[in-house]
Write an enzyme that holds these catalytic residues in place. Sequence first.
Site, PDB file in Angstrom:
ATOM      1  N   ASN A 194       4.421  10.445 -16.088  1.00 27.59           N
ATOM      2  CA  ASN A 194       4.927  11.693 -15.496  1.00 27.59           C
ATOM      3  C   ASN A 194       4.115  12.916 -15.921  1.00 27.59           C
ATOM      4  OD1 ASN A 194       5.858  11.579 -18.116  1.00 27.59           O
ATOM      5  ND2 ASN A 194       7.857  12.447 -17.681  1.00 27.59           N
ATOM      6  N   ASP A 235       9.700   7.359 -27.351  1.00 27.46           N
ATOM      7  CA  ASP A 235       9.940   8.362 -26.309  1.00 27.46           C
ATOM      8  C   ASP A 235       9.506   9.745 -26.820  1.00 27.46           C
ATOM      9  OD1 ASP A 235      10.558   9.551 -23.946  1.00 27.46           O
ATOM     10  OD2 ASP A 235      12.740   9.335 -24.115  1.00 27.46           O
TER      11      ASP A 235
END
Length: 433
Positions: A102, A313
């Site tokens: 992303n 993450d």
Amino acid sequence: MVKWKDKKEFWISGGKLADPAAGKIRSGSVLVQKGLITEIQWQKKVETDLPVLDVEGRLLAPGFIDIHTHLREPGDEDKETIASGTAAAMAGGYTSILCMANTDPVVDDPSVVEYIIRRAEAAGNCRVYVTGAVTKGIKGDHISEFFHLKKAGIVALSDDGKYIDNSRVMRTALEYAGMLGLPVIAHCEDTYLTDESQMNESYVSTRLGLKGAHTASEEIAVARDIRLAELTGAHLHIAHVSAAGSLGLIKAAKEKGIRVTAEASPHHLTLDESMLETYDRNLKVNPPLRGSADISALRSALKDGTIDCIATDHAPHTDIDKQVEFDFAPPGMTGLETAFAQLHTELVITGELELIDLIRMMTTGPADVIGLPGGRLQEGEPADLVLIDPGEEWVYKKEIIRSKACNSPLVGKKFTGRVQGVFLEGRWRSAVS
Ligand SMILES: [Zn+2]
């Protein structure tokens, strides 16, 4: 230690070796020649004329592998760059990472894959593997050109950050990914149920006046994706599982023989929703921090095989991004530099998890999920290693952060167990100086 940087041939001896594939930590010595592990001796000291790096009192393990890193480049270089993100990875003991798609532009075109690989090679801090976007522009409508992305070098597919709402698109994606042998990494949160949510839906969210996302939003998404993985036979990997209900679904799917794997993040394993009482924007993440029942279920799942690996993450944001009203702060916290120390302090020192199991979850576990090289202590393999002092107490201070971003709720926290540095293909990189 610096002088070891340029030695081409040397023994690392005097300490303990962690062998996650064998599930053992024991005294041993490793011979490094031309960037490779060429010999392992299961004894503390070696008889040799070669230079010896004495690591008495310390632990040598295969370099950590993170399969969920946001490097932000291209597009958001104010938050992180490939150079700063990989420097943070190295400081955390990682020798390989998998970066998410992303970025801006999104990794839906081979030119972006090539750009990331080139920039990572120029930085030279760790190995960088690339995730391609499942859908064009991560918009959820049309799948990307998987074949061309794979040819450019991607090893997995993900629209991470966004759940693919359209079940037909997800089914098609899994069918094509399966044909190409690419795992699909899913961010499982039903967007209709998480809409505008700020934290976990519970008594705490009501009290704090923040809109909550119920664990059902995750469980529903996990259930659909598991069903589609069963239908297509493709490999589904579920990112950052946070809810006990999801774990039950994953466990049942595994027992049924469905190709599903799952990861847990250090923050979901250690941080509680009640910490949001401070309204610290660095605690805002997707999926949100949950309550104690979910946390203990997640910890049990580390031990019973429902969770395959730990993944950070790592999601860098600038101070300016986060210095807004809670509702407008972007979700995410950094994690690469604290993952090992945080989990070692909270789970290993407390006796809840064996050290070798934590190391396995950060090495062979993630390597096996994606099918990456490394993660094992093996002769003939590249000498990608991490050196740890399990007894060192240290404080995670802003001044030592290598990431460009400081959006971690752990700044100022004291840990036990510190990564001292890594060997990347036998070249020493210190994490502490
Ligand atoms: Zn995600």
